[in-house]
Design a protein around this motif. Sequence first.
Motif, PDB file in Angstrom:
ATOM      1  N   UNK A 157       0.805  -1.218   0.000  1.00  0.00           N
ATOM      2  CA  UNK A 157       0.000   0.000   0.000  1.00  0.00           C
ATOM      3  C   UNK A 157       0.844   1.276   0.000  1.00  0.00           C
ATOM      4  N   UNK A 158       2.058   1.222   0.539  1.00  0.00           N
ATOM      5  CA  UNK A 158       2.911   2.405   0.568  1.00  0.00           C
ATOM      6  C   UNK A 158       3.206   2.913  -0.840  1.00  0.00           C
ATOM      7  N   UNK A 159       3.656   2.023  -1.694  1.00  0.00           N
ATOM      8  CA  UNK A 159       4.023   2.422  -3.055  1.00  0.00           C
ATOM      9  C   UNK A 159       2.809   2.869  -3.853  1.00  0.00           C
ATOM     10  N   UNK A 160       1.684   2.202  -3.649  1.00  0.00           N
ATOM     11  CA  UNK A 160       0.444   2.597  -4.337  1.00  0.00           C
ATOM     12  C   UNK A 160       0.033   4.002  -3.923  1.00  0.00           C
ATOM     13  N   UNK A 161       0.060   4.264  -2.602  1.00  0.00           N
ATOM     14  CA  UNK A 161      -0.315   5.590  -2.099  1.00  0.00           C
ATOM     15  C   UNK A 161       0.645   6.655  -2.613  1.00  0.00           C
ATOM     16  N   UNK A 162       1.923   6.335  -2.684  1.00  0.00           N
ATOM     17  CA  UNK A 162       2.914   7.286  -3.186  1.00  0.00           C
ATOM     18  C   UNK A 162       2.637   7.636  -4.651  1.00  0.00           C
ATOM     19  N   UNK A 163       2.314   6.633  -5.457  1.00  0.00           N
ATOM     20  CA  UNK A 163       2.079   6.878  -6.881  1.00  0.00           C
ATOM     21  C   UNK A 163       0.771   7.623  -7.123  1.00  0.00           C
ATOM     22  N   UNK A 164      -0.257   7.301  -6.338  1.00  0.00           N
ATOM     23  CA  UNK A 164      -1.554   7.955  -6.507  1.00  0.00           C
ATOM     24  C   UNK A 164      -1.587   9.342  -5.860  1.00  0.00           C
ATOM     25  N   UNK A 165      -0.765   9.508  -4.797  1.00  0.00           N
ATOM     26  CA  UNK A 165      -0.672  10.797  -4.146  1.00  0.00           C
ATOM     27  C   UNK A 165      -1.988  11.287  -3.570  1.00  0.00           C
ATOM     28  N   UNK A 166      -2.233  12.551  -3.690  1.00  0.00           N
ATOM     29  CA  UNK A 166      -3.410  13.172  -3.063  1.00  0.00           C
ATOM     30  C   UNK A 166      -4.720  12.742  -3.708  1.00  0.00           C
TER      31      UNK A 166
END
Length: 269
Positions: A157-166
Amino acid sequence: MTKSNYKLTKEDFNQINKRSLFTFQLGWNYERMQGSGYLYLILPQLRKMYGDGTPELLEMMKTHTQFFNTSNFFHTIITGIDLALEESEGVASKDAVNGVKTGLMGPFAPIGDSLFASLVPSIMGSIAASLAISGNPIGIFLWVAVQMLIVAFRWKQLEVAYKEGTKLVTTMRDKLSSLVEAASVMGVFMVGALIATMINFQFIAKPQIGDKVIDIQDLFNQIFPRLVPAIFTGLVFWLLGRKGMTSTKAILIMIVFALAMSYFKILGV
């Protein structure tokens, strides 16, 4: 420096995830709860972004040591969005980062705890325990597999959240309350099911009046099957609500109670 020139790599994500799994709660305290753990989580990446010992680094370190408390199962989603903002805007993103952390840590706390600390263990734990009780070794492997899937979920989930951002903030906002309510209802349902299936003791005392033997448990079954486990659970909840009572004390009381009831052949399995 207002904008970071550093781009996070796979090694950065791996390092953050390892710290998330093994060290995130080590600095927990009553004043700022997970604040110091959150800073430790991303400190190597902050140093790469702002430079070691720079005023910008010190400012963001102070920002990340403020109060923070949310579910262990969802906090890296917030971390991913945070890092995306800081990578894009640098120290100028401080207010936005504070807003994301403050706005998401509250909603994520009940969702993560309801799903992964209550719902999943209740459902999968009861299935695994039932299989184990019946002598089926699949129960052990099932429980291990579930925990591995949870760890994989937390890792990804960390990398997904980073790529999707805000974008994740607006995408999830309308769904958070529904998820909390659904998880809460399912959690209550599963607790009731666990009481009925996993608490198995009953009255074994059969007093005799003249030639008549009274089967107390049979009488309870005719009135309300599984009533004894329900009463027992209610008493435990009542006990935990007493002043000065802790879960450890309650467990010890229940052990003594169970031994006494078994010795006098009043309750058993």
